[in-house]
Write a protein that holds these residues in place. Sequence first.
Motif: not given
Length: 231
Positions: A1, A4-5, A9-11, A13, A16, A27, A30
Motif C-alpha cells: 500500500e 502504491a501511494k 497508483l490508484k485502485p 492496482y 498495472s 502488479i 497489493v
Amino acid sequence: ETLAKQMGLKPPYVGSNMSFHDFPGQIIGVVKDFHFKSIKDKIGPIVFWTRWGAGTLYVKTSTTKAPEAIKALEKIYNRYPSDAPFNYTFIDQQFDNLYKSEQRTGLLFNIFAGIAIFISALGLFALATHEAQMRIKEIGIRKVLGASTFGVVRLLGKNFVVLVSIAILIACPIAVYLMKQWLSNFAYKTDLDAQTFVLGSMLALLIAIVTVSYQAIRAALSNPVDSLRDE
C-alpha cells in the motif's frame, strides 16, 4: 500500500505495469501495510516479486504443519541442481532478531535497577541502625514519658521519608528526559504515562519505609531500662 501511494497508483492496482531494478513486471496484488522492519522505522515500501533467483521463497503454513511443509519443500528443492544447500528460517525468528538489542537493554536495566535498589536498601538499613543507636537514650526517655511504638517509629522514619521524597523529585525529571531521548529513536512509540512514575515513586517510598521500619520498630520495642540504666 505504501509503495502504491508513493508511485501515485490508484485502485484497482492489479494489472498495472511497473519495473523493479530494471525488470519489467505486472502488479498481481497489493498487500496491506505491515511492519517488515523494526518499529524504529516507519512502514516503508516493499515489493514481492516472482522472478526466480530472487533468493527467498515465502511459504505460508501452520505451526502444526510446519515440519511436513519443510520436508515437502526440501524434496521439491532437491529436484533441481543447485550449489546452494536447502536452508530455511521462520519469519517470527527474523522479527525477533530485530528486537534483540532492545531485549538485552531491558534485561540489563532490570538487573542494574535490582542491584541499585538492593544497595540503596542496605544503605538505608545501615543509616537507620546508626540513627537508632545514636538516639537510643532519647527513645528510652520518650517511652518512659508515654510515647507509643508508632510515635517512635514515625520519629525515626520521617527524616528518611523526606530524603527519599527529595530524591524522587530529582530523579523523575531526569528519568522523563532520558526516556524521551530513548523513545525518539522509534518511529512508533508509546507516550510516557504519569501513572508509571507515581507507582514507581510509591514503590520506592514503600521499600524505604519497610527498610527503615525494621530498625525503628526494633528500637521502639526495646526495654528503656536497658538504655537508661547507665545514666
